[in-house]
Design a protein around this motif. Structure first.
Motif, PDB file in Angstrom:
ATOM      1  N   PRO A   1      41.541  43.279  44.462  1.00  0.00           N
ATOM      2  CA  PRO A   1      40.197  43.811  44.665  1.00  0.00           C
ATOM      3  C   PRO A   1      39.326  43.847  43.413  1.00  0.00           C
ATOM      4  N   ARG A   2      38.048  43.616  43.631  1.00  0.00           N
ATOM      5  CA  ARG A   2      37.068  43.656  42.538  1.00  0.00           C
ATOM      6  C   ARG A   2      37.058  44.999  41.838  1.00  0.00           C
ATOM      7  N   SER A   3      37.315  46.068  42.583  1.00  0.00           N
ATOM      8  CA  SER A   3      37.257  47.405  41.991  1.00  0.00           C
ATOM      9  C   SER A   3      38.311  47.598  40.908  1.00  0.00           C
ATOM     10  N   ARG A   4      39.422  46.872  41.000  1.00  0.00           N
ATOM     11  CA  ARG A   4      40.483  47.016  39.995  1.00  0.00           C
ATOM     12  C   ARG A   4      40.626  45.791  39.101  1.00  0.00           C
ATOM     13  N   TYR A   5      40.125  44.646  39.547  1.00  0.00           N
ATOM     14  CA  TYR A   5      40.248  43.399  38.781  1.00  0.00           C
ATOM     15  C   TYR A   5      38.892  42.699  38.702  1.00  0.00           C
ATOM     16  N   PRO A   6      37.906  43.294  38.055  1.00  0.00           N
ATOM     17  CA  PRO A   6      36.578  42.671  38.026  1.00  0.00           C
ATOM     18  C   PRO A   6      36.575  41.288  37.363  1.00  0.00           C
TER      19      PRO A   6
ATOM     20  N   GLY B   1      40.694  46.674  57.367  1.00  0.00           N
ATOM     21  CA  GLY B   1      41.979  47.383  57.368  1.00  0.00           C
ATOM     22  C   GLY B   1      42.693  47.278  56.032  1.00  0.00           C
ATOM     23  N   LYS B   2      42.608  46.125  55.408  1.00  0.00           N
ATOM     24  CA  LYS B   2      43.239  45.904  54.108  1.00  0.00           C
ATOM     25  C   LYS B   2      42.556  46.727  53.032  1.00  0.00           C
ATOM     26  N   SER B   3      41.213  46.791  53.095  1.00  0.00           N
ATOM     27  CA  SER B   3      40.402  47.510  52.123  1.00  0.00           C
ATOM     28  C   SER B   3      40.787  47.060  50.717  1.00  0.00           C
ATOM     29  N   ASN B   4      40.851  47.993  49.759  1.00  0.00           N
ATOM     30  CA  ASN B   4      41.291  47.638  48.406  1.00  0.00           C
ATOM     31  C   ASN B   4      42.675  48.227  48.150  1.00  0.00           C
ATOM     32  N   LYS B   5      43.409  48.547  49.243  1.00  0.00           N
ATOM     33  CA  LYS B   5      44.721  49.172  49.116  1.00  0.00           C
ATOM     34  C   LYS B   5      45.847  48.153  48.963  1.00  0.00           C
ATOM     35  N   SER B   6      45.610  46.928  49.401  1.00  0.00           N
ATOM     36  CA  SER B   6      46.667  45.929  49.391  1.00  0.00           C
ATOM     37  C   SER B   6      46.249  44.719  48.570  1.00  0.00           C
TER      38      SER B   6
END
Length: 145
Positions: free
Chosen positions: A111-116, A135-140
Motif C-alpha cells: 500500500p501507498r500509505s506504508r510504501y510511498p 476488502g483487501k484495503s491496506n491490511k494485506s
C-alpha cells in the motif's frame, strides 16, 4: 508533536497530536460539532512555529487532498493504463471481470500509505475488482497475479 487548545468562555481543553494534519482534522471536527459557539478560541501549537489562532471555521485553511491529486496525475493514469494492459481485465483474486458487472481497480500490492516509494512501480500493481480491493484495503500485501 502538535497541540491544540479549545477554549469556550472560560473552559479550556488541550490535546496533543502527532501530526499537523491530525490536529487540523480535530479543529475542523470541533468547529463542525460546535457551530453555535460565539466565544471560541482554538490555538494550534507546533514545533518551530508561532501559535495560530482560529475563532471560526472559515479561518481554517482549505483542505487539499493528496490522495485524489495522486490519482488524477498523468503519471498515475499512464501507469494504470499499462497495468490494465499487462495484467488483464479481470480480478486477479476472484476472476470477475467487466462481463460479470465488476468494477476494476488497479491496486497497490504494497500500500501507498506504508510504501510511498513504490506508488509508481508497475510490479507493485495488480488488477482487482472493487469488492476484493476494498476488502483487501491496506491490511494485506498479498500478490494475486
Amino acid at each position: 508533536m502538535y497541540s491544540v487548545s479549545f477554549r469556550v468562555n472560560d473552559k479550556v481543553h488541550r490535546k496533543s497530536y502527532k501530526t499537523e494534519s491530525g490536529a487540523m482534522r480535530a479543529i475542523r471536527k470541533w468547529f463542525q460539532q460546535h457551530p453555535e459557539s460565539m466565544h471560541t478560541l482554538v490555538m494550534l501549537y507546533g514545533p518551530d512555529q508561532e501559535p495560530i489562532s482560529y475563532t471560526q471555521a472559515c479561518d481554517l485553511p482549505e483542505v487539499t487532498s493528496k490522495v485524489s491529486d495522486f490519482y488524477r496525475s498523468q503519471a498515475w493514469l499512464d501507469l494504470r493504463y499499462k497495468a490494465l494492459n499487462q495484467y488483464g481485465n479481470s480480478c486477479a483474486c476472484c476472476g470477475r471481470g467487466l462481463e460479470n458487472g465488476a468494477t476494476l481497480h488497479v491496486d497497490h500490492i504494497k500500500p501507498r500509505s506504508r510504501y510511498p516509494e513504490l506508488e509508481l512501480k508497475l510490479d507493485n500493481l495488480q488488477v482487482l475488482c472493487d469488492q476484493c480491493n476494498i476488502g483487501k484495503s491496506n491490511k494485506s500485501e498479498k500478490q494475486w497475479r
